[in-house]
Design a protein around this motif. Structure first.
Motif, PDB file in Angstrom:
ATOM      1  N   LEU A 101       0.859  -1.176   0.000  1.00  0.00           N
ATOM      2  CA  LEU A 101       0.000   0.000   0.000  1.00  0.00           C
ATOM      3  C   LEU A 101       0.896   1.226   0.000  1.00  0.00           C
ATOM      4  O   LEU A 101       1.845   1.302   0.785  1.00  0.00           O
ATOM      5  CB  LEU A 101      -0.898   0.021   1.237  1.00  0.00           C
ATOM      6  CG  LEU A 101      -1.801  -1.188   1.442  1.00  0.00           C
ATOM      7  CD1 LEU A 101      -2.594  -1.042   2.738  1.00  0.00           C
ATOM      8  CD2 LEU A 101      -2.732  -1.378   0.263  1.00  0.00           C
ATOM      9  N   VAL A 102       0.603   2.178  -0.893  1.00  0.00           N
ATOM     10  CA  VAL A 102       1.364   3.428  -0.957  1.00  0.00           C
ATOM     11  C   VAL A 102       0.382   4.564  -0.693  1.00  0.00           C
ATOM     12  O   VAL A 102      -0.635   4.688  -1.370  1.00  0.00           O
ATOM     13  CB  VAL A 102       2.038   3.618  -2.337  1.00  0.00           C
ATOM     14  CG1 VAL A 102       2.915   4.854  -2.326  1.00  0.00           C
ATOM     15  CG2 VAL A 102       2.835   2.382  -2.734  1.00  0.00           C
ATOM     16  N   PHE A 103       0.698   5.369   0.314  1.00  0.00           N
ATOM     17  CA  PHE A 103      -0.169   6.469   0.723  1.00  0.00           C
ATOM     18  C   PHE A 103       0.447   7.802   0.327  1.00  0.00           C
ATOM     19  O   PHE A 103       1.632   8.027   0.550  1.00  0.00           O
ATOM     20  CB  PHE A 103      -0.391   6.443   2.236  1.00  0.00           C
ATOM     21  CG  PHE A 103      -1.079   5.209   2.713  1.00  0.00           C
ATOM     22  CD1 PHE A 103      -2.465   5.134   2.709  1.00  0.00           C
ATOM     23  CD2 PHE A 103      -0.354   4.118   3.157  1.00  0.00           C
ATOM     24  CE1 PHE A 103      -3.109   3.993   3.153  1.00  0.00           C
ATOM     25  CE2 PHE A 103      -0.993   2.974   3.592  1.00  0.00           C
ATOM     26  CZ  PHE A 103      -2.369   2.904   3.593  1.00  0.00           C
ATOM     27  N   LYS A 104      -0.383   8.667  -0.253  1.00  0.00           N
ATOM     28  CA  LYS A 104       0.052  10.012  -0.577  1.00  0.00           C
ATOM     29  C   LYS A 104      -0.264  10.900   0.623  1.00  0.00           C
ATOM     30  O   LYS A 104      -1.424  11.112   0.977  1.00  0.00           O
ATOM     31  CB  LYS A 104      -0.684  10.529  -1.819  1.00  0.00           C
ATOM     32  CG  LYS A 104      -0.231  11.887  -2.261  1.00  0.00           C
ATOM     33  CD  LYS A 104      -0.939  12.300  -3.545  1.00  0.00           C
ATOM     34  CE  LYS A 104      -0.431  13.645  -4.018  1.00  0.00           C
ATOM     35  NZ  LYS A 104      -1.095  14.047  -5.265  1.00  0.00           N
ATOM     36  N   ASN A 105       0.788  11.379   1.253  1.00  0.00           N
ATOM     37  CA  ASN A 105       0.642  12.271   2.397  1.00  0.00           C
ATOM     38  C   ASN A 105       0.729  13.712   1.907  1.00  0.00           C
ATOM     39  O   ASN A 105       0.875  13.966   0.712  1.00  0.00           O
ATOM     40  CB  ASN A 105       1.717  11.974   3.441  1.00  0.00           C
ATOM     41  CG  ASN A 105       1.652  10.533   3.911  1.00  0.00           C
ATOM     42  OD1 ASN A 105       0.575   9.986   4.097  1.00  0.00           O
ATOM     43  ND2 ASN A 105       2.801   9.907   4.071  1.00  0.00           N
ATOM     44  N   LYS A 106       0.702  14.642   2.801  1.00  0.00           N
ATOM     45  CA  LYS A 106       0.721  16.059   2.433  1.00  0.00           C
ATOM     46  C   LYS A 106       1.958  16.410   1.604  1.00  0.00           C
ATOM     47  O   LYS A 106       1.848  17.026   0.547  1.00  0.00           O
ATOM     48  CB  LYS A 106       0.660  16.916   3.698  1.00  0.00           C
ATOM     49  CG  LYS A 106       0.472  18.377   3.440  1.00  0.00           C
ATOM     50  CD  LYS A 106       0.264  19.139   4.731  1.00  0.00           C
ATOM     51  CE  LYS A 106      -0.040  20.586   4.435  1.00  0.00           C
ATOM     52  NZ  LYS A 106      -0.277  21.353   5.664  1.00  0.00           N
ATOM     53  N   ASP A 107       3.141  16.031   2.075  1.00  0.00           N
ATOM     54  CA  ASP A 107       4.384  16.395   1.387  1.00  0.00           C
ATOM     55  C   ASP A 107       5.210  15.202   0.915  1.00  0.00           C
ATOM     56  O   ASP A 107       6.318  15.390   0.400  1.00  0.00           O
ATOM     57  CB  ASP A 107       5.269  17.238   2.320  1.00  0.00           C
ATOM     58  CG  ASP A 107       4.595  18.541   2.714  1.00  0.00           C
ATOM     59  OD1 ASP A 107       3.862  19.101   1.875  1.00  0.00           O
ATOM     60  OD2 ASP A 107       4.790  18.985   3.862  1.00  0.00           O
ATOM     61  N   SER A 108       4.722  13.998   1.105  1.00  0.00           N
ATOM     62  CA  SER A 108       5.528  12.829   0.764  1.00  0.00           C
ATOM     63  C   SER A 108       4.635  11.615   0.533  1.00  0.00           C
ATOM     64  O   SER A 108       3.408  11.730   0.527  1.00  0.00           O
ATOM     65  CB  SER A 108       6.518  12.536   1.896  1.00  0.00           C
ATOM     66  OG  SER A 108       5.802  12.208   3.080  1.00  0.00           O
ATOM     67  N   PHE A 109       5.271  10.480   0.359  1.00  0.00           N
ATOM     68  CA  PHE A 109       4.573   9.213   0.216  1.00  0.00           C
ATOM     69  C   PHE A 109       5.086   8.254   1.286  1.00  0.00           C
ATOM     70  O   PHE A 109       6.253   8.326   1.667  1.00  0.00           O
ATOM     71  CB  PHE A 109       4.835   8.593  -1.165  1.00  0.00           C
ATOM     72  CG  PHE A 109       4.168   9.322  -2.288  1.00  0.00           C
ATOM     73  CD1 PHE A 109       2.901   8.959  -2.711  1.00  0.00           C
ATOM     74  CD2 PHE A 109       4.805  10.365  -2.932  1.00  0.00           C
ATOM     75  CE1 PHE A 109       2.275   9.620  -3.751  1.00  0.00           C
ATOM     76  CE2 PHE A 109       4.195  11.039  -3.974  1.00  0.00           C
ATOM     77  CZ  PHE A 109       2.923  10.676  -4.385  1.00  0.00           C
ATOM     78  N   SER A 110       4.224   7.368   1.730  1.00  0.00           N
ATOM     79  CA  SER A 110       4.658   6.314   2.651  1.00  0.00           C
ATOM     80  C   SER A 110       4.247   4.973   2.059  1.00  0.00           C
ATOM     81  O   SER A 110       3.206   4.854   1.418  1.00  0.00           O
ATOM     82  CB  SER A 110       4.066   6.505   4.040  1.00  0.00           C
ATOM     83  OG  SER A 110       2.661   6.454   3.990  1.00  0.00           O
ATOM     84  N   VAL A 111       5.104   3.977   2.276  1.00  0.00           N
ATOM     85  CA  VAL A 111       4.892   2.649   1.714  1.00  0.00           C
ATOM     86  C   VAL A 111       4.713   1.667   2.862  1.00  0.00           C
ATOM     87  O   VAL A 111       5.512   1.641   3.790  1.00  0.00           O
ATOM     88  CB  VAL A 111       6.088   2.226   0.831  1.00  0.00           C
ATOM     89  CG1 VAL A 111       5.902   0.808   0.306  1.00  0.00           C
ATOM     90  CG2 VAL A 111       6.273   3.207  -0.318  1.00  0.00           C
ATOM     91  N   LYS A 112       3.672   0.868   2.756  1.00  0.00           N
ATOM     92  CA  LYS A 112       3.419  -0.151   3.771  1.00  0.00           C
ATOM     93  C   LYS A 112       3.513  -1.525   3.120  1.00  0.00           C
ATOM     94  O   LYS A 112       2.731  -1.854   2.221  1.00  0.00           O
ATOM     95  CB  LYS A 112       2.048   0.047   4.403  1.00  0.00           C
ATOM     96  CG  LYS A 112       1.765  -0.943   5.505  1.00  0.00           C
ATOM     97  CD  LYS A 112       0.441  -0.683   6.156  1.00  0.00           C
ATOM     98  CE  LYS A 112       0.236  -1.720   7.252  1.00  0.00           C
ATOM     99  NZ  LYS A 112      -1.138  -1.858   7.629  1.00  0.00           N
ATOM    100  N   ALA A 113       4.469  -2.324   3.599  1.00  0.00           N
ATOM    101  CA  ALA A 113       4.633  -3.695   3.116  1.00  0.00           C
ATOM    102  C   ALA A 113       3.626  -4.592   3.828  1.00  0.00           C
ATOM    103  O   ALA A 113       3.128  -4.246   4.894  1.00  0.00           O
ATOM    104  CB  ALA A 113       6.054  -4.171   3.394  1.00  0.00           C
ATOM    105  N   PRO A 114       3.334  -5.755   3.251  1.00  0.00           N
ATOM    106  CA  PRO A 114       2.436  -6.677   3.956  1.00  0.00           C
ATOM    107  C   PRO A 114       3.033  -7.075   5.303  1.00  0.00           C
ATOM    108  O   PRO A 114       4.230  -7.339   5.398  1.00  0.00           O
ATOM    109  CB  PRO A 114       2.347  -7.883   3.034  1.00  0.00           C
ATOM    110  CG  PRO A 114       3.090  -7.563   1.803  1.00  0.00           C
ATOM    111  CD  PRO A 114       3.798  -6.280   1.989  1.00  0.00           C
ATOM    112  N   GLN A 115       2.219  -7.096   6.307  1.00  0.00           N
ATOM    113  CA  GLN A 115       2.672  -7.414   7.657  1.00  0.00           C
ATOM    114  C   GLN A 115       3.268  -8.819   7.731  1.00  0.00           C
ATOM    115  O   GLN A 115       4.175  -9.072   8.517  1.00  0.00           O
ATOM    116  CB  GLN A 115       1.497  -7.289   8.616  1.00  0.00           C
ATOM    117  CG  GLN A 115       1.836  -7.483  10.065  1.00  0.00           C
ATOM    118  CD  GLN A 115       0.632  -7.265  10.954  1.00  0.00           C
ATOM    119  OE1 GLN A 115      -0.483  -7.093  10.483  1.00  0.00           O
ATOM    120  NE2 GLN A 115       0.855  -7.273  12.237  1.00  0.00           N
TER     121      GLN A 115
END
Length: 150
Positions: A111-125
């Motif tokens: 999952l890749v989330f678009k934040n206000k100034d950046s992106f965060s990536v979440k790998a499968p747990q």
């Protein structure tokens, strides 16, 4: 009759072999925890009890995992990865769901989330990267993909 039913119930409990969970290591790249072999059917872990974030693509890998009774390691010959299936989430326009294929053998859903100034990536747990360099490469790749699609 009562004792016969009890003996049959006890016998069926003793014959039932519980599926023991094991950890599947994909080379030195990552581990997948809580894999089960239930009666000859491979059960990969589900995120939140319903999401298939780990998938096996190659029959040889699947057959190898069916033979595992305890922790096992499949030899990953190379470290190629690509996302051929990615999409914006229906429920969140700021989230990209990306399936990343590793050597056309195993797929992990990120999952890749678009934040206000950046992106965060979440790998499968369920998947824990052992190769931190590869983990950083995948993260950079997914951020570039999200920049183009979100």
């Amino acid at each position: 009759m009562f004792w016969l039913k009890r003996m049959l119930a006890l016998g069926s409990l003793l014959c039932a072999v519980p599926a023991c969970a094991f950890t599947f290591s994909y080379g030195n790249l990552f581990d997948v925890k809580d894999v089960k072999n239930e009666g000859g059917v491979l059960q990969l872990p589900l995120s939140g009890g319903k999401y298939k974030n780990v998938k096996i693509l190659e029959k040889d890998v699947y057959d190898f995992l069916l033979q595992c009774k305890t922790d096992c390691r499949y030899p990953a010959e190379s470290t190629q990865f690509v996302s051929v299936d990615y999409r914006q989430a229906f429920t969140n326009e700021r989230m990209l769901i990306a399936d990343v294929d590793f050597n056309n053998e195993v797929t992990l859903t990120f999952l890749v989330f678009k934040n206000k100034d950046s992106f965060s990536v979440k790998a499968p747990q369920e998947a824990v990267f052992k190769d931190k360099k590869l983990q950083k490469q995948v993260k950079k790749y997914l951020i570039r993909l999200a920049e183009k699609n979100l």
